[in-house]
Design a protein around this motif. Structure first.
Motif, PDB file in Angstrom:
ATOM      1  N   CYS A 169      41.057  80.795 -39.237  1.00 38.73           N
ATOM      2  CA  CYS A 169      40.501  81.231 -40.516  1.00 38.73           C
ATOM      3  C   CYS A 169      40.708  82.738 -40.657  1.00 38.73           C
ATOM      4  CB  CYS A 169      39.022  80.883 -40.617  1.00 38.73           C
ATOM      5  SG  CYS A 169      38.305  81.379 -42.205  1.00 38.73           S
ATOM      6  N   ARG A 170      41.349  83.142 -41.753  1.00 36.97           N
ATOM      7  CA  ARG A 170      41.585  84.561 -42.020  1.00 36.97           C
ATOM      8  C   ARG A 170      40.286  85.303 -42.278  1.00 36.97           C
ATOM      9  NH1 ARG A 170      45.524  82.558 -45.724  1.00 36.97           N
ATOM     10  NH2 ARG A 170      44.017  82.998 -47.357  1.00 36.97           N
ATOM     11  N   ASN A 171      39.251  84.599 -42.657  1.00 35.92           N
ATOM     12  CA  ASN A 171      38.011  85.260 -43.028  1.00 35.92           C
ATOM     13  C   ASN A 171      37.045  85.376 -41.856  1.00 35.92           C
ATOM     14  OD1 ASN A 171      36.323  86.418 -45.129  1.00 35.92           O
ATOM     15  ND2 ASN A 171      35.021  84.653 -44.718  1.00 35.92           N
ATOM     16  N   CYS A 172      36.693  84.261 -41.219  1.00 33.93           N
ATOM     17  CA  CYS A 172      35.661  84.294 -40.170  1.00 33.93           C
ATOM     18  C   CYS A 172      36.226  84.198 -38.759  1.00 33.93           C
ATOM     19  CB  CYS A 172      34.636  83.179 -40.381  1.00 33.93           C
ATOM     20  SG  CYS A 172      35.265  81.516 -40.015  1.00 33.93           S
ATOM     21  N   GLY A 173      37.516  83.882 -38.626  1.00 33.74           N
ATOM     22  CA  GLY A 173      38.130  83.799 -37.309  1.00 33.74           C
ATOM     23  C   GLY A 173      37.966  82.465 -36.616  1.00 33.74           C
TER      24      GLY A 173
END
Length: 138
Positions: A81-85
């Motif tokens: 996930c690019r946002n939360c990893g």
């Protein structure tokens, strides 16, 4: 294969990595281990050794190396996930076939590759659709 001494510092880094969600930076692990007296250079060295030994995956994100514990000896790929990893290990037989074919087409043998697919996880997708701000990965 290089035989490495299993020091208490290396074991502490390995345990901290094992209990981390997704990919994490050396600085973040060092912050978790600060009370143990383990220095940042030791954390970097341990993570590098774990990655070289196949006990950790590493990737570059915005110029920084991030690490994640993985199962040694297994070849796999990731959805990240690019946002939360958040990270999911995946198998991708089609990628394996493609890598073999493209290497052979150009006369290469013993191809190796790393495939990481970046996107938004279900939770971040739902939060974005609802207009809820979310945190960036470490």
């Amino acid at each position: 294969m290089v035989v490495r001494r299993n020091t208490w510092q290396r074991e502490a880094v390995r345990e901290a990595l094992d209990t981390s969600e997704g990919f994490v930076s050396a600085q973040a692990l060092h912050n978790r281990l600060r009370d143990t007296g383990i220095g940042l250079a030791t954390v970097y060295r341990a993570l590098s050794d774990l990655a070289a030994d196949g006990a950790a995956d590493s990737l570059q994100q915005e110029g920084e190396s991030l690490y994640r514990a993985c199962t040694p000896g297994t070849h796999h790929h990731h959805l990240i996930c690019r946002n939360c990893g958040a990270t999911v290990e995946i198998e991708a037989d089609e990628v394996e076939t493609w890598a073999q074919q493209i290497a052979a087409k150009h006369g290469f043998t013993q191809p190796q590759h790393i495939v990481d697919v970046f996107g938004l996880c279900p939770a971040c997708t739902a939060a974005a659709a609802a207009g809820v701000p979310t945190a960036s990965p470490v």
